[in-house]
Scaffold this motif. Structure first.
Motif, PDB file in Angstrom:
ATOM      1  N   THR A  23       0.536   9.694   7.782  1.00 33.16           N
ATOM      2  CA  THR A  23      -0.381   9.102   8.743  1.00 33.16           C
ATOM      3  C   THR A  23      -1.486   8.405   8.000  1.00 33.16           C
ATOM      4  OG1 THR A  23      -1.735  11.092   8.854  1.00 33.16           O
ATOM      5  CG2 THR A  23       0.043  10.902  10.451  1.00 33.16           C
ATOM      6  N   THR A  24      -2.004   7.384   8.625  1.00 35.15           N
ATOM      7  CA  THR A  24      -3.125   6.684   8.030  1.00 35.15           C
ATOM      8  C   THR A  24      -4.203   6.496   9.065  1.00 35.15           C
ATOM      9  OG1 THR A  24      -3.866   4.662   6.952  1.00 35.15           O
ATOM     10  CG2 THR A  24      -2.082   4.428   8.508  1.00 35.15           C
ATOM     11  N   VAL A  25      -5.426   6.737   8.658  1.00 35.13           N
ATOM     12  CA  VAL A  25      -6.553   6.518   9.559  1.00 35.13           C
ATOM     13  C   VAL A  25      -7.633   5.809   8.771  1.00 35.13           C
ATOM     14  CG1 VAL A  25      -6.079   8.612  10.867  1.00 35.13           C
ATOM     15  CG2 VAL A  25      -7.688   8.697   8.987  1.00 35.13           C
ATOM     16  N   PHE A  72       0.826  -1.199   0.000  1.00 37.22           N
ATOM     17  CA  PHE A  72       0.000   0.000   0.000  1.00 37.22           C
ATOM     18  C   PHE A  72       0.867   1.259   0.000  1.00 37.22           C
ATOM     19  CE2 PHE A  72      -2.738   3.310   1.656  1.00 37.22           C
ATOM     20  CZ  PHE A  72      -3.954   3.041   1.043  1.00 37.22           C
ATOM     21  N   VAL A  73       1.967   1.234   0.753  1.00 37.70           N
ATOM     22  CA  VAL A  73       2.842   2.401   0.802  1.00 37.70           C
ATOM     23  C   VAL A  73       3.472   2.671  -0.563  1.00 37.70           C
ATOM     24  CG1 VAL A  73       5.014   3.265   1.760  1.00 37.70           C
ATOM     25  CG2 VAL A  73       3.285   2.290   3.272  1.00 37.70           C
ATOM     26  N   ASP A  74       3.877   1.611  -1.256  1.00 33.80           N
ATOM     27  CA  ASP A  74       4.394   1.803  -2.607  1.00 33.80           C
ATOM     28  C   ASP A  74       3.331   2.427  -3.508  1.00 33.80           C
ATOM     29  OD1 ASP A  74       6.915   0.927  -2.151  1.00 33.80           O
ATOM     30  OD2 ASP A  74       6.715  -0.993  -3.180  1.00 33.80           O
ATOM     31  N   TYR A  75       2.099   1.990  -3.354  1.00 35.37           N
ATOM     32  CA  TYR A  75       0.988   2.555  -4.123  1.00 35.37           C
ATOM     33  C   TYR A  75       0.829   4.042  -3.833  1.00 35.37           C
ATOM     34  CZ  TYR A  75      -3.975   3.027  -5.585  1.00 35.37           C
ATOM     35  OH  TYR A  75      -5.159   3.423  -6.157  1.00 35.37           O
ATOM     36  N   VAL A  76       0.849   4.421  -2.559  1.00 36.77           N
ATOM     37  CA  VAL A  76       0.736   5.829  -2.174  1.00 36.77           C
ATOM     38  C   VAL A  76       1.884   6.640  -2.766  1.00 36.77           C
ATOM     39  CG1 VAL A  76       0.841   7.437  -0.224  1.00 36.77           C
ATOM     40  CG2 VAL A  76      -0.553   5.363  -0.057  1.00 36.77           C
ATOM     41  N   ARG A  77       3.091   6.096  -2.665  1.00 35.01           N
ATOM     42  CA  ARG A  77       4.271   6.819  -3.149  1.00 35.01           C
ATOM     43  C   ARG A  77       4.160   7.109  -4.648  1.00 35.01           C
ATOM     44  NH1 ARG A  77       7.739   3.200  -1.955  1.00 35.01           N
ATOM     45  NH2 ARG A  77       8.182   3.981   0.127  1.00 35.01           N
ATOM     46  N   THR A  99     -16.829   6.565  -2.745  1.00 34.10           N
ATOM     47  CA  THR A  99     -15.706   7.488  -2.637  1.00 34.10           C
ATOM     48  C   THR A  99     -14.533   7.131  -3.534  1.00 34.10           C
ATOM     49  OG1 THR A  99     -14.669   6.235  -0.831  1.00 34.10           O
ATOM     50  CG2 THR A  99     -16.260   7.951  -0.215  1.00 34.10           C
ATOM     51  N   GLY A 100     -14.413   5.882  -3.917  1.00 34.33           N
ATOM     52  CA  GLY A 100     -13.235   5.419  -4.630  1.00 34.33           C
ATOM     53  C   GLY A 100     -12.060   5.149  -3.724  1.00 34.33           C
ATOM     54  N   TYR A 101     -12.235   5.322  -2.415  1.00 38.82           N
ATOM     55  CA  TYR A 101     -11.132   5.108  -1.484  1.00 38.82           C
ATOM     56  C   TYR A 101     -10.742   3.629  -1.424  1.00 38.82           C
ATOM     57  CZ  TYR A 101     -11.862   9.845   0.399  1.00 38.82           C
ATOM     58  OH  TYR A 101     -11.978  11.205   0.556  1.00 38.82           O
ATOM     59  N   VAL A 102      -9.444   3.366  -1.557  1.00 41.58           N
ATOM     60  CA  VAL A 102      -8.919   2.011  -1.472  1.00 41.58           C
ATOM     61  C   VAL A 102      -8.669   1.710   0.002  1.00 41.58           C
ATOM     62  CG1 VAL A 102      -7.087   0.442  -2.194  1.00 41.58           C
ATOM     63  CG2 VAL A 102      -7.872   2.255  -3.744  1.00 41.58           C
ATOM     64  N   THR A 103      -9.432   0.787   0.559  1.00 39.11           N
ATOM     65  CA  THR A 103      -9.337   0.507   1.996  1.00 39.11           C
ATOM     66  C   THR A 103      -8.393  -0.635   2.317  1.00 39.11           C
ATOM     67  OG1 THR A 103     -11.189  -1.055   2.048  1.00 39.11           O
ATOM     68  CG2 THR A 103     -11.713   1.293   2.264  1.00 39.11           C
ATOM     69  N   ALA A 104      -8.098  -1.493   1.333  1.00 40.09           N
ATOM     70  CA  ALA A 104      -7.192  -2.623   1.570  1.00 40.09           C
ATOM     71  C   ALA A 104      -6.550  -3.023   0.250  1.00 40.09           C
ATOM     72  CB  ALA A 104      -7.938  -3.803   2.179  1.00 40.09           C
ATOM     73  N   GLN A 129      -2.626  11.804   4.751  1.00 41.29           N
ATOM     74  CA  GLN A 129      -3.720  10.995   5.278  1.00 41.29           C
ATOM     75  C   GLN A 129      -4.163  10.033   4.192  1.00 41.29           C
ATOM     76  OE1 GLN A 129      -7.170  13.133   6.539  1.00 41.29           O
ATOM     77  NE2 GLN A 129      -8.221  11.307   7.304  1.00 41.29           N
ATOM     78  N   THR A 130      -3.988   8.748   4.432  1.00 43.34           N
ATOM     79  CA  THR A 130      -4.310   7.748   3.428  1.00 43.34           C
ATOM     80  C   THR A 130      -5.697   7.176   3.667  1.00 43.34           C
ATOM     81  OG1 THR A 130      -3.530   5.750   4.554  1.00 43.34           O
ATOM     82  CG2 THR A 130      -1.863   7.133   3.504  1.00 43.34           C
ATOM     83  N   THR A 131      -6.139   6.359   2.727  1.00 42.28           N
ATOM     84  CA  THR A 131      -7.482   5.782   2.790  1.00 42.28           C
ATOM     85  C   THR A 131      -7.500   4.395   3.412  1.00 42.28           C
ATOM     86  OG1 THR A 131      -7.266   4.775   0.602  1.00 42.28           O
ATOM     87  CG2 THR A 131      -8.129   7.024   0.695  1.00 42.28           C
ATOM     88  N   ILE A 132      -6.354   3.834   3.709  1.00 42.20           N
ATOM     89  CA  ILE A 132      -6.305   2.472   4.219  1.00 42.20           C
ATOM     90  C   ILE A 132      -7.071   2.360   5.534  1.00 42.20           C
ATOM     91  CG2 ILE A 132      -4.155   2.746   5.514  1.00 42.20           C
ATOM     92  CD1 ILE A 132      -3.371  -0.075   4.612  1.00 42.20           C
ATOM     93  N   ASP A 133      -7.840   1.309   5.659  1.00 37.85           N
ATOM     94  CA  ASP A 133      -8.526   0.994   6.910  1.00 37.85           C
ATOM     95  C   ASP A 133      -7.762  -0.169   7.525  1.00 37.85           C
ATOM     96  OD1 ASP A 133     -10.174  -0.076   8.901  1.00 37.85           O
ATOM     97  OD2 ASP A 133     -11.996   0.588   7.889  1.00 37.85           O
ATOM     98  N   PRO A 134      -7.061   0.033   8.645  1.00 39.46           N
ATOM     99  CA  PRO A 134      -6.266  -1.053   9.219  1.00 39.46           C
ATOM    100  C   PRO A 134      -7.073  -2.316   9.485  1.00 39.46           C
ATOM    101  CG  PRO A 134      -5.681   1.025  10.239  1.00 39.46           C
ATOM    102  CD  PRO A 134      -6.875   1.306   9.368  1.00 39.46           C
ATOM    103  N   LYS A 135      -8.354  -2.157   9.828  1.00 42.81           N
ATOM    104  CA  LYS A 135      -9.204  -3.331  10.041  1.00 42.81           C
ATOM    105  C   LYS A 135      -9.389  -4.089   8.738  1.00 42.81           C
ATOM    106  CE  LYS A 135     -14.064  -4.459  10.877  1.00 42.81           C
ATOM    107  NZ  LYS A 135     -15.412  -3.886  11.086  1.00 42.81           N
ATOM    108  N   ASP A 136      -9.690  -3.379   7.659  1.00 43.97           N
ATOM    109  CA  ASP A 136      -9.858  -4.021   6.367  1.00 43.97           C
ATOM    110  C   ASP A 136      -8.554  -4.658   5.903  1.00 43.97           C
ATOM    111  OD1 ASP A 136     -12.356  -2.924   6.557  1.00 43.97           O
ATOM    112  OD2 ASP A 136     -12.302  -1.893   4.627  1.00 43.97           O
TER     113      ASP A 136
END
Length: 500
Positions: free
Chosen positions: A471-473, A34-39, A96-101, A59-66
Motif C-alpha cells: 500500500t502507498t499513502v 518507484f515500485v522497482d525502487y521499493v523492490r 525525513t529522507g522520504y522519497v515522495t516522487a 507502506q511506501t513514501t510516495i505521495d501520489p500528488k507529488d
C-alpha cells in the motif's frame, strides 16, 4: 538439468524442443520506476524470501500528488521530442529522507533503466590511483542502483566545493579574479577551464556562485583540495562521490557521475541544516502476522556539516535563483535555493533545488550515451540547466507545494573566517585576495536531530503485488509555463579539458 530452458524474449522463439521460462509476473502499476525502487530497496534489507513470501503490507513514501506533478512536469518538457532524449526527476523530504516522487525516464515500457537512481562509477585502471573510495564502491549493497553509470553533474556539483570553502574559513565575500580561461593542472596534463560565454572579471565567492564562474571555482578547489570536496559530497549524500589521482581541479565542475536521487538527497542535507538522512522509499513493512519486519517511521540523521555553514550555503544558493543563472526560470514564488548545472558539450543539463520542505533534482540528456550534445531541441540552440531542467523543476515544485504553507530558511549567523586565505599560486593577476568579512562564530546551538512520525495508513492503494500486498499513502497530508531562456552567456556551463 537435461531440459532445454529458454527465457522468453519479445518477438522471438528459438526453434527446436524447449521449455520456455517466463519472468515473474507483476501486477501492473501506475508507478513502475518507484515500485522497482521499493523492490530492490527491501530485497537488500529484509531478503528475497521475506519480501516475496511474507504476505507483506508495505507502506511506501510516495505521495501520489507529488508523483503526478513530477510525471506531468517531465512529460511537458519532453513533448515534441523523441527517444533517446530523456529526462529524470527525484524528490526528497529533507527532514525525513522520504522519497515522495521518482521519474526514472521517458517510458518504463521502453527502458527499465532508472536514470533517477543511476549507477556506480568504476575507477580508471592503474596507474590511476583511487584516493577516496565512493560509498557504492565500498558498500555496494547499501544503495539501490537503477542501471547505467550516472551522469556528469556539471556545475550543480559546485555547492560541495562551496561548503568545504566555508568550512575552512573562506569568507563568502572573499574576492577572486575570474579570467575567461584558467590553466589548471591535472587531467593527465594541463586542462584549460573556460567560463561560459568568455565572461571574466572580479567576483566574490558569492557572486561567482550566482554566475557559476568556472575559473573562480577552479581556484577555490585548488585552495581547499579535491579530496576534501569529494569527502564533503560523500558525507552530504552523494554515494557515487570518489576521488582519483587524475581528476584535477575540474572535479569541482562536475566530473563525478551522479544520479538525480543522490543530488536531491545531498541538497536536502543543506535544507536540513547539515543533517544528512539517507533517502528511503519505505515507511514500514508488516508481515501477515502483524509483525513489523522493516521500520523507518522515525528516520534519524547524522550531522555532517555545521548549521551555520549549511545555512550560509543555502543563503548563497537562494541568490542563484534570485539573481543568477536560475533566474527567472526557477522562481517559484516562495523561498527556494538551487543550482544549475550543464556538463561538457552540453551533454547533461541539471537543476537541483530545494525549499525547507522539499528537495528536487531534474536532469536532461540522451539516455543511450553521454556524448551527444543537447543542441537544437524544440527551438533552443543549446540546452542549459537553466532551460528545460529548471522549467521542469519549477513546474513540479509549484504543483507539489500547492497548499503547503510557505516557510523561510533560517538566516545564517556570521561565519568565523580565516584572516587570509590566498594559498594558491596561479598565473599573475589570478591570485585571489581574501576579504574576511564580519567574522565571528555563532553561539546558536545546533538543532536537535530531526524525527518523523509515520503517517497513518489512509486510503490504501495497491501498487505492487508479488504475491504480497503493498500500500502507498501520502507521507504527509500536504499537498503559467515559463518560456524564457537566458542567453548562453548568462547560463551555467561546465567546460572540461578546454571544451567551451
Amino acid at each position: 538439468m537435461a531440459e532445454h530452458l529458454v527465457q522468453v524474449q519479445p518477438d522471438y522463439t528459438p526453434p527446436g524442443p524447449l521449455t520456455l521460462v517466463y519472468p515473474l509476473q507483476q501486477t501492473p502499476t501506475k508507478y513502475p520506476y518507484f515500485v522497482d525502487y521499493v523492490r530492490q530497496y527491501l530485497e537488500e534489507r529484509i531478503g528475497y524470501n521475506e519480501l516475496y513470501n511474507g504476505g507483506l503490507s508495505i507502506q511506501t513514501t510516495i505521495d501520489p500528488k507529488d508523483q503526478a506533478a513530477a510525471e506531468a512536469a517531465i512529460a511537458k518538457q519532453l513533448a515534441g521530442t523523441s527517444p533517446p532524449l530523456q529526462m529524470a526527476l527525484a524528490s526528497v523530504e529533507p527532514g525525513t529522507g522520504y522519497v515522495t516522487a521518482l521519474v526514472g525516464g521517458r517510458d518504463y515500457n521502453v527502458s527499465q533503466v532508472d536514470i533517477a537512481l543511476g549507477g556506480c562509477p568504476q575507477p580508471a585502471p592503474p596507474p590511476v590511483k583511487v584516493i577516496l573510495q565512493s560509498t557504492c564502491q565500498a558498500h555496494p549493497n547499501s544503495v539501490v542502483l537503477g542501471g547505467g553509470s550516472g551522469r556528469l553533474a556539471g556545475s550543480s556539483f559546485k555547492p560541495f566545493t562551496l561548503a568545504v570553502a566555508l568550512s575552512q574559513g573562506i569568507s563568502p565575500q572573499a574576492h577572486y579574479n575570474g579570467p575567461a580561461t584558467f590553466p589548471a593542472p591535472g587531467c593527465g596534463g594541463v586542462c584549460v577551464i573556460h567560463n561560459a560565454g568568455g565572461e571574466s572579471g572580479s567576483f566574490t565567492l558569492t557572486t561567482a556562485t550566482w554566475k557559476s564562474i568556472d575559473t573562480v571555482y577552479a581556484q577555490v578547489i585548488q585552495q581547499v583540495g579535491v579530496k576534501a570536496v569529494a569527502q564533503m559530497a560523500k558525507n552530504l549524500g552523494v554515494w557515487t562521490a570518489f576521488d582519483e589521482s587524475d581528476f584535477g581541479l575540474s572535479y569541482t565542475l562536475g566530473t563525478n557521475p551522479v544520479s538525480p536521487l543522490e543530488m536531491a538527497s545531498a541538497y536536502a542535507t543543506f535544507a536540513n541544516q547539515g543533517i544528512a538522512i539517507a533517502p528511503s522509499p519505505v515507511v514500514r513493512a508488516v508481515d501477515d502476522h502483524g509483525k513489523v519486519v522493516y521500520d523507518d517511521s522515525h528516520p534519524q540523521g547524522t550531522r555532517v556539516l555545521s548549521a551555520a555553514v549549511s545555512d550560509t550555503v543555502t543563503s548563497i544558493l537562494q541568490g542563484v535563483i534570485q539573481h543568477g543563472t536560475g533566474f527567472p526560470t526557477a522562481v517559484i514564488g516562495r523561498p527556494a535555493a538551487g543550482k544549475t548545472g550543464t556538463a561538457n558539450g552540453p551533454t547533461d543539463a541539471w537543476f537541483v533545488g530545494y525549499t525547507p520542505q522539499l528537495s528536487t533534482a531534474t536532469w536532461m540528456g540522451y539516455g543511450t550515451n553521454d556524448s551527444t550534445p543537447l543542441l537544437n531541441i524544440k527551438g533552443v540552440a543549446q540546452v542549459f540547466g537553466a532551460s528545460y531542467p529548471a522549467i521542469a523543476w519549477h513546474d513540479y515544485m509549484v504543483a507539489a507545494l500547492a497548499g503547503v504553507p510557505v516557510e523561510s530558511f533560517v538566516n545564517p549567523p556570521p561565519l568565523q573566517t580565516a584572516p587570509a586565505l590566498t594559498g594558491i599560486q596561479p598565473p599573475p593577476a589570478m591570485t585571489p585576495a581574501s576579504d574576511t568579512g564580519a567574522g565571528g562564530s555563532s553561539s546558536m546551538p545546533p538543532p536537535p536531530p530531526p524525527t518523523a512520525v509515520a503517517p497513518p495508513t489512509i486510503a490504501p492503494t495497491t501498487i505492487f503485488n508479488p504475491s504480497t500486498t503493498t500500500t502507498t499513502v501520502a507521507p504527509f497530508p500536504t499537498s503559467s509555463d515559463t518560456t524564457l531562456f537566458p542567453s548562453p552567456g548568462a547560463t551555467t556551463t561546465t567546460s572540461l579539458y578546454g571544451v567551451p
